[in-house]
Write an enzyme that holds these catalytic residues in place. Structure first.
Site, PDB file in Angstrom:
ATOM      1  N   TYR A   1      -2.551  -0.174   9.969  1.00  0.00           N
ATOM      2  CA  TYR A   1      -2.695  -0.752   8.632  1.00  0.00           C
ATOM      3  C   TYR A   1      -1.392  -0.597   7.849  1.00  0.00           C
ATOM      4  O   TYR A   1      -0.886  -1.561   7.262  1.00  0.00           O
ATOM      5  CB  TYR A   1      -3.844  -0.076   7.896  1.00  0.00           C
ATOM      6  CG  TYR A   1      -3.920  -0.432   6.426  1.00  0.00           C
ATOM      7  CD1 TYR A   1      -4.356  -1.692   6.019  1.00  0.00           C
ATOM      8  CD2 TYR A   1      -3.556   0.485   5.450  1.00  0.00           C
ATOM      9  CE1 TYR A   1      -4.420  -2.026   4.674  1.00  0.00           C
ATOM     10  CE2 TYR A   1      -3.620   0.149   4.103  1.00  0.00           C
ATOM     11  CZ  TYR A   1      -4.055  -1.090   3.718  1.00  0.00           C
ATOM     12  OH  TYR A   1      -4.111  -1.422   2.383  1.00  0.00           O
TER      13      TYR A   1
ATOM     14  N   SER B   1       0.826  -1.207   0.000  1.00  0.00           N
ATOM     15  CA  SER B   1       0.000   0.000   0.000  1.00  0.00           C
ATOM     16  C   SER B   1       0.859   1.256   0.000  1.00  0.00           C
ATOM     17  O   SER B   1       1.968   1.264   0.562  1.00  0.00           O
ATOM     18  CB  SER B   1      -0.900   0.009   1.245  1.00  0.00           C
ATOM     19  OG  SER B   1      -1.520   1.265   1.413  1.00  0.00           O
TER      20      SER B   1
END
Length: 349
Positions: free
Chosen positions: A156, A131
């Protein structure tokens, strides 16, 4: 030559599109998803039904949790596959603050399970989702894969960076060809209900006000799903070579990292204006402060994947956003309500 590809997260947004493309070109897909309720399961089931309808016997779907390694191993023990595209994960930046254990289980334990599966089966290539969140509060734009990425702003992001480190270790120890893809904000048909594009479109069509975080002064590298898929497929078809060359600290592992973005950083206000235009309505806006875990700007340097694989995005937001809104209207035309229930809002990654 026909291949069989395992795609984790096949009921998810990117997983659905990647699986669809692979089967459309003649490959078989074993789709994996645990169908969790982070957002409405009905949307995930609709994606799976669509894949089965379109591709029939080319598609096998297994509802199983890859983070439960013993159950997962039993489920896939008699399946044969050539490569893995690992897109399954617990998504969402803000949700990681309120439910951290879900991220440790899915993104850390789950990623290790997939690495172990790749090692045991000696797959020809494992492509996995990282990501743009790993760049944290990096002030240098555009984000380059060579930049330091060791100051994540959310759990995350930390789990995605940990996945990259685990992958580097496995590539080094077991010489498994691995490619990690740092996705920048992905949007398009069959998208996620927790993403700003969906939330804004839903609110505008219903005449509700939208919450604009960061006081509207945020920028994102919005990347249309078709461009993301082209990058995933190009990566899958070109495993990193294991040249065994020596460098400081040991041999060069067959592991590559790429940014996949649109190579343009767009103002959030421009995205909203395009949704308004596509919906034929103006949004009432509530300006809100930036949320914990969010970053103000993202911007992808895609020179590495462009150089190595010829990747080049072709869909600007002026084209992609109207396509999304058109799909959204069609998908919801018979729904009683457009608003997703109990879904955390976010611009996303």
């Amino acid at each position: 030559m026909e291949q069989t590809i395992m795609v984790t997260g096949a009921a998810g947004f990117i997983g659905y599109h990647v699986a669809n493309h692979l089967m459309a070109r003649g490959d078989r897909v074993i789709g994996i998803d645990n169908m969790n309720d982070y957002y409405p399961v009905s949307l995930k089931r609709d994606r799976v039904r669509e894949l089965g309808f379109r591709h029939g016997a080319r598609f096998e779907f297994l509802e199983t949790d890859f983070s439960d390694w013993e159950a997962f191993d039993r489920e896939v023990s008699d399946r044969r596959f050539d490569a893995i595209v690992h897109l399954g994960a617990q998504a969402g930046v803000r949700y990681s603050i309120s439910n951290p254990r879900a991220y440790a289980q899915s993104n850390l334990v789950g990623h290790l399970t997939i690495l172990e599966l790749a090692r045991a089966r000696r797959v020809r290539h494992l492509v996995y989702a990282s990501s743009s969140s790993v760049y944290g509060g990096n002030q240098s734009l555009p984000f380059r894969v060579e930049d330091r990425a060791d100051h994540p702003l959310s759990l995350y992001a930390a789990t995605k960076k940990a996945d990259e480190l685990l992958s580097e270790t496995y590539a080094h120890l077991y010489r498994i060809p691995l490619t990690g893809l740092r996705f920048f904000t992905v949007y398009g048909p069959w998208g996620r209900p927790d993403m700003a594009m969906w939330l804004f479109t839903s609110a505008i069509l219903e005449g509700r006000a939208i919450d604009v975080f960061g006081e509207g002064e945020m920028r994102r590298d919005f990347t249309y799903i078709d461009d993301i898929v082209s990058g995933v497929i190009a990566s899958l078809d070109n495993p990193p070579p294991d040249d065994g060359l020596e460098k400081a600290g040991g041999s060069r592992a067959p592991h590559r990292l790429y940014n996949i973005g649109n190579n343009r950083s767009e103002e959030l206000t421009r995205m909203i204006a395009l949704i308004e235009e596509s919906c034929g309505r103006t949004a009432a806006r509530r300006l809100m402060p930036i949320q914990p875990g969010d970053v103000r700007d993202t911007f992808a340097d895609i020179s590495a994947i462009e150089r190595d694989l010829g990747y080049r995005p072709t869909t600007p937001i002026d084209v992609g956003i109207p396509r999304f809104v058109t799909w959204f209207k069609l998908y919801h035309r018979d729904a009683a309500s457009l608003a997703p229930k109990a879904v955390p809002a976010g611009i996303g990654r």
